[in-house]
Each structure stands twice: as C-alpha cells, then as structure tokens.
Design an enzyme around this catalytic site. Sequence first.
Site, PDB file in Angstrom:
ATOM      1  N   GLU A 286      -3.693  37.090  26.026  1.00  0.00           N
ATOM      2  CA  GLU A 286      -2.451  37.692  25.557  1.00  0.00           C
ATOM      3  C   GLU A 286      -2.050  38.867  26.443  1.00  0.00           C
ATOM      4  OE1 GLU A 286      -3.664  38.769  21.645  1.00  0.00           O
ATOM      5  OE2 GLU A 286      -4.411  40.750  22.237  1.00  0.00           O
TER       6      GLU A 286
ATOM      7  N   ASP B  79       6.384  29.968  41.516  1.00  0.00           N
ATOM      8  CA  ASP B  79       6.827  29.947  40.116  1.00  0.00           C
ATOM      9  C   ASP B  79       8.062  30.814  39.911  1.00  0.00           C
ATOM     10  OD1 ASP B  79       6.597  28.820  37.641  1.00  0.00           O
ATOM     11  OD2 ASP B  79       5.114  30.232  36.877  1.00  0.00           O
TER      12      ASP B  79
END
Length: 552
Positions: free
Chosen positions: A204, A316
């Site tokens: 996270e 990306d």
Amino acid sequence: MVDMGGLDNLIANTAYLQARKSSDADSKELQRRRRSLMLPGPQSCEQLRQALATDFHSLCEQQPIGRRLFRDFLATVPAYQEARGFLEEVQSWELAEEGPAKGSALQGLVTTCAAAPVPGRPHPFFSPALVTKCQAATTDDDRASLVELAKAEVMAFLQDQPFREFLASPFYDKFLQWKVFEMQPVSDKYFEEFRVLGKGGFGEVCAVQVKNTGKMYACKKLDKKRLKKKNGEKMALLEKEILERVSSPFIVSLAYAFESKSHLCLVMSLMNGGDLKFHIYSVGEPGLDMSRVIFYSAQITCGVLHLHSLGIVYRDMKPENVLLDDLGNCRLSDLGLAVQIQDGKPITQRAGTNGYMAPEILMEKASYSYPVDWFAMGCSIYEMVAGRTPFRDYKEKVSKEDLKQRTLKEEVRFQHSNFTEEAKDICRLFLAKTPEQRLGSREKSDDPRKHHFFKTINFPRLEAGLVEPPFVPDPSVVYAKDINEIDDFSEVRGVEFDDNDKQFFQRFATGAVPIAWQEEIIETGPFAELNDPNRPAGCGEGSSRSGVCLLL
C-alpha cells in the site's frame, strides 16, 4: 444507523489534512523535537573525510547543503564573491523572458567581461583573449556566445583554487557534519503514519510525516512476504535504484528507503493534487482545457527526456501515473516497470498498460527501446484532449486482442472538437506506427520540445519552476479514494525468510537519499537552526553518545 466506513474515512481525511496544514514547524511537539537535535562533533567526521570523494559537481552543485556552504565560503573572499555574482547574473539572463530587459541584461554581462583589468594585474577569472573579444562584440549572437565562454571560464576558476580552499575551510567541516547526520539509520519510528492513499500489487501507499521536520511524504510499503512469494524482489530493487538516480522536478523523488519488520519502504514526494486520470474523467466534462494539456505535456516531456538521458525507458507513461502537487505542477510516478538499457541493447520483454503500448511492444518477437515512451506520450496527450484514448472509447469493453489490432493497424482519428491543428500534428507524430518515424526518435537531435504545440512554453523557465501552472488543486480536498474503497490484502502464509532474503533487505534499506534529504533539511528549517552560532549548546534529552540526536 452510523456509516462506519464513512466515519473512518472522515477521521482519516481530517487527520491527514491537519497534518498537511501543520507541516510548517508550528506545533509544540515539533519544536520540542527540534530543540533536541544536534550535529555530530567534528571528531566523528574524520573517517568520512577520508572516504568521501571530493568531486566539485557533486559537492558544490548537486548537493543542496554543499551548494549553500560553498556559496557562504565564496562570500568571504571578494574575488570569489564577484565570480559567484557574475554566475548569478548569467542565470538571471538565461531565465529572463524574451524582450528588451533580456537584451539589456546581455549587454550588461558583456560590458562586465570587457572591463579592462588593472594594469599589470590580470583579471582573476576572465582570460585576456575573452576580454578582447567582448570589447569587439557587435551582435547579440556574438554576445550570447561570449557570455557562455565567460560562464565556462568562471566555473573553471571556481573549481580550482577556491574549491581547494573550501575543502580546507570550516565550511567543508560543517558539510561533513551534515553528511554524518544524513547517514543516520532510518526506521518506521522516524515517521508518523496517516491515511492509506492506495494499494498496488505488493503493498500500500500511505501518507507519512517526518517527526522532526514536519515534512509530508508518500510511503510505498512493499510487503516482504508478498514480494518473495511473487518473485518481486528484483523489480522492487530496480525501481528503488532508478528512483535514487533520477533528479528532475518532473519525476517523483525518493527521500528514504528503509525496512520495518514486515515491509520494505520507499518514501517519496507526496503529490496532493491527484492524478491526471482523475482530473480528465472526474472533474466536469471528460478532457482538459488546452492550456492544461500543453502545460502538463511540456512537464511530462521534460521528465521523459530526463529518464532517457540516464538510459532509462519508462514503459508506463499514462495519465494515471502523472501526479499533481499542491501548486499544480506534475510529476511522473510509479517507475515499477522502468528498465535500464544495458550497453545500448534493445528490450524484448513485453511490459506496459493496454491502450498505451507501442506497436513494437505488441508485435511477436520484436524488440524496442526509448520510442515506446513517445508513443505512450501521444496516447496521453490525445486522452487529455478528448477524454478517451486513441484506440478505445472511455469505458468501452474491448478484448486485449482487438485493442492490439487497432493499435497495430488503425490510423488515429481526431473527432473531438477540442483538437487544435498543433495538437493533431503532435499526436500523429507521437503515434507513428514505426519508431523511426515517431517524434522524439527520428534522429538523435529530434527534440519534441521544439514542436509548435509547445510554442507558448519557455522551457528554461519551466524547468526552473518559473512558469505558473494553469490550475491549482484545492488544498481542502483529498484527491484519493475513500479508505473503505481500498481493498485489503489477504494474509500471505507459508513464507519464511533465509539469510539471502535478509541480505537483500539490508541492500534495499539504505536510509536517506542525499539530495532529497538535504532539500528537506533546508526547506523545513533545521539547517538554519543547527548552523546558528547563537543556538544554545547541548542536545537535550535523548541525545546519543555519538553526539547525534537520532530523528526518532
């Protein structure tokens, strides 16, 4: 009935926003912690003095504290101060907007260079040949070239005797004290943790605050067991090493890398303004105003060029990975798929996001290199303008194979009314099917910044942070999902760590990253406070035997 999910989100957001507001050293707890800080004594710096490379560029230009202390040293010698002042005037001229004032500044610089030295005493940093040429200069082109030569001569001068004297001065001793302070161990106790901002494949991202400076960051927490189970260690280390290398205002910066009992942690720039995907689709009509498209595209282009200059392919590039800061400037984020080009060899492994991957990535047994980032750049500009990607409508359900065939075979169409001729042209050039025809890749000097789409952008001023963003995020808004919308991970069972794992964790956890840490120390106040000669001596409670107060 009370909505506990909504209540949890409200509490998390309130604490997070309060931390952002109080990050300016105004809290009593922060002031108390600051008073306990103390630089290590000079005796603890001798080992570092012997080991540290005395490179002018690193010490006096790249590292913020070294740059500040070298500047302070130069101020103690009139000739050195004069040299520094000349360089500052050159920088002001370079960053000035075009117009009469810039022309006057150029004339003033050449006049300074042309001033005759005292008879019998050579100029301390301008060569006689340069002085003669400046006296004879008649055109602005000649003057600009001579100022560049003068700048090079002043830099060569400063790197010689002034730099040697700096290394033997108390200013360098102070720099070594800060370097030892910078190298202290870092753990999770260094930070206060706030709300979760999102989750990825290995862990996270949460907001954190450095306890002793109040600086807010984003902490990417990678679960050690999940990394090992999914063989993600190599990718995590590569991302960390790439983040350590980059130094651009248009790419998120890494400030710390450390380990806790369960996680490997990357502490990076906190971008409070949300990502461009959110702004494209969740604020008003899909798409962005053209002024924002041009501004963000210019900053993104600078970020991509910086990566390419280091031999790195991003792989990306997409609006979701472009984040806005408090002021509305954007940075590239999530370098998890970035790869270092080895010895100029092309890449063959397929990687990227569907809808943004270049044709050469999609083709079987094909290799690729830097041009794939420019194709994704074209997709992103198109999406910012039209509120959809070039080969798929927003929320259109299409198979990966169909999307692949569209990307390989279909020509891009511009049906949205917001497209200007310049926007159409730059998208066509970026979205060329073959890398050799793609903007940014047609030849070595093919610079996308020269395209007329960017005719309103002054790139030197943009890179210096002097161009005002067209949009500023609302500081009272949390641009992140509600915490109850962020899925929890299931527990990873049956994973044990061996000595190789522990060695890898130690290799990853290198502590503070010098440039980002030094910027934080200057920006938030400890640099001025600990250098203050009138500051009371003594470290206060909690001091360590080495004389360094650990930031716990």
